[in-house]
Design an enzyme around this catalytic site. Structure first.
Site, PDB file in Angstrom:
ATOM      1  N   SER A 176      38.493  33.124  35.787  1.00 38.65           N
ATOM      2  CA  SER A 176      37.060  33.090  36.037  1.00 38.65           C
ATOM      3  C   SER A 176      36.464  31.779  35.507  1.00 38.65           C
ATOM      4  O   SER A 176      36.936  30.702  35.858  1.00 38.65           O
ATOM      5  CB  SER A 176      36.397  34.321  35.406  1.00 38.65           C
ATOM      6  N   ARG A 206      24.007  42.769  31.732  1.00 34.78           N
ATOM      7  CA  ARG A 206      25.399  43.201  31.722  1.00 34.78           C
ATOM      8  C   ARG A 206      25.686  44.192  32.850  1.00 34.78           C
ATOM      9  O   ARG A 206      26.750  44.143  33.479  1.00 34.78           O
ATOM     10  CB  ARG A 206      25.744  43.830  30.372  1.00 34.78           C
ATOM     11  N   ASP A 235      38.621  40.839  44.912  1.00 37.71           N
ATOM     12  CA  ASP A 235      37.658  40.095  44.094  1.00 37.71           C
ATOM     13  C   ASP A 235      36.617  39.484  45.027  1.00 37.71           C
ATOM     14  O   ASP A 235      36.908  38.564  45.776  1.00 37.71           O
ATOM     15  CB  ASP A 235      38.389  39.004  43.310  1.00 37.71           C
ATOM     16  N   HIS A 285      37.153  41.509  40.530  1.00 36.18           N
ATOM     17  CA  HIS A 285      37.251  40.308  39.706  1.00 36.18           C
ATOM     18  C   HIS A 285      37.945  40.596  38.377  1.00 36.18           C
ATOM     19  O   HIS A 285      38.656  39.739  37.845  1.00 36.18           O
ATOM     20  CB  HIS A 285      35.852  39.736  39.464  1.00 36.18           C
ATOM     21  N   ASP A 286      37.773  41.779  37.852  1.00 37.80           N
ATOM     22  CA  ASP A 286      38.407  42.142  36.583  1.00 37.80           C
ATOM     23  C   ASP A 286      39.921  42.220  36.674  1.00 37.80           C
ATOM     24  O   ASP A 286      40.591  42.410  35.649  1.00 37.80           O
ATOM     25  CB  ASP A 286      37.866  43.485  36.086  1.00 37.80           C
TER      26      ASP A 286
END
EC number: 2.3.1.46
Length: 379
Positions: free
Chosen positions: A157, A227, A323, A356-357
């Site tokens: 990232s 968040r 992602d 994405h994680d």
């Protein structure tokens, strides 16, 4: 009674602090007269200092990438699945350095640090930073550790952006760049997500223009919302559907606007609550701006291949199919530019449901591909 850690763990680690008293000029036109960087190391630096690997963290990351600070820790460092004996970044072979970036809130000099000129926290007075500013500060840490050239710089990232920037800013100091789930610049949509998150913080009444520490408060609501928005973009629709679906916390609807009814609502609120208790709001603003500003090809009229013409490193680029924050198409932009610049690059696109994680989750194909590349470059 001694604590037994897993055989593939680096075990107990102790953070270290490096202080730099030479002013650091920043892209914004300001400078820091002095600063500190907190870092951890794993493994042993060889006699020729040729086996060093730098880990660059993402937006909310920090220096504690592997191992444990205490025997009572519930979890190891944030990338423990990838760092340790026999793991992709094998500490039997590599000397690994992981730091908390300048502007962070885990010990390195940042907005929550005391400004020596005022005796108060920097707050909003801390200068805006760029990815290249971080790279310059990291280069000074490398000098301090006696590392002239990194065997590899690895990041996911925002960390991948730092790894890529290193190869352009200090081409002679990087042999390999492992850039995971990243992009050559943010899309308009990504900038928009960051702006929504920033506005959540900036409009929180407890933010006080960034001077909330002076008031003895934190902009908890704004951080929570920032968040929650960010976390949605780190997951995929498939993974959220699999994990939560439309499951309710109880067996009935409450028909109001205040109850937490769906499991996914409960999860997001928990993530926001936990994050707001450990992260600094001004640091969040800084990190998202550094993301927005990253666009190395801007110096060459948007031509990334021309920007990369002078690099010396070999590259491993990895992406994940679900992602959508930094899609495989964005990684392929980097690959295409490197090929056009006639540089050595390998590309691995990994089928993963985790969005994405996925760069944080040790799925078999990801670990195999990561290990295969790192094994090729081990000294």
């Amino acid at each position: 009674m001694s604590t037994v850690f897993p055989e593939d763990s680096v075990g107990l680690v102790v953070p270290q602090t490096a202080r730099f008293d030479e002013p650091l000029a920043l892209a914004c036109g300001r400078s820091l007269a002095s600063y500190e960087l907190v870092y951890e190391t794993y493994g042993t630096l060889n006699a020729s200092a040729s086996n060093a690997v730098l880990i660059c963290h993402a937006l909310s990351g920090h220096h504690h990438a592997a191992g444990y600070h205490a025997a009572t820790d519930r979890k190891p460092g944030w990338w423990d699945s990838c760092i340790g004996p026999g793991k992709p970044i094998d500490t039997n072979r590599f000397f690994v350095v992981s730091l908390n970036n300048l502007g962070g809130c885990n010990g390195s000099t940042g907005p929550s640090s005391v400004n020596p000129a005022t005796g108060k926290p920097y707050g909003a007075e801390f200068p805006v930073l760029t990815v290249e500013d971080w790279v310059h500060s990291q280069a000074r840490l490398a000098d301090r550790l006696g590392i002239q050239q990194w065997a590899a710089i690895v990041g996911g990232s925002l960390g991948g952006m730092q790894a890529l920037q290193w190869t352009m800013t200090y081409p002679e100091r990087v042999r390999h760049c492992v850039d995971i789930a990243s992009a050559p610049k943010l899309s308009a949509q990504n900038i928009a997500f960051n702006e929504v998150a920033r506005q959540a913080i900036l409009t929180d009444p407890e933010f006080h223009g960034g001077s909330f520490q002076d008031q003895g408060v934190i902009p908890k609501r704004g951080l929570m919302l920032a968040r929650m928005v960010g976390h949605i973009t780190y997951l995929s629709d498939d993974s959220m559907g699999e994990k939560f679906g439309r499951e309710l916390k109880s067996d009935k609807l409450n028909y109001d606007f205040h109850s937490v009814e769906f499991q996914v609502e409960s999860y997001l609120r928990y993530q926001g609550e936990e994050f707001s208790g450990r992260f600094d709001a001004n640091t969040y603003l800084l990190m998202t701006k550094a993301l927005d500003y990253f666009d190395p090809a801007a110096t060459h009229g948007g031509d990334l291949a021309a920007t990369l013409a002078h690099v010396k490193a070999d590259y491993c680029i990895m992406s994940f199919t679900t992602d959508w924050r930094f899609s495989p198409a964005r990684s392929r932009e980097i690959v295409d530019a490197l090929m056009a610049a006639r540089k050595n690059v390998c590309y691995l696109e990994i089928d993963s449901p985790y969005g994405h994680d996925a760069f944080l989750i040790p799925t078999p194909r990801y670990m195999q591909g990561f290990s295969n590349y790192m094994n090729r470059i081990a000294i």
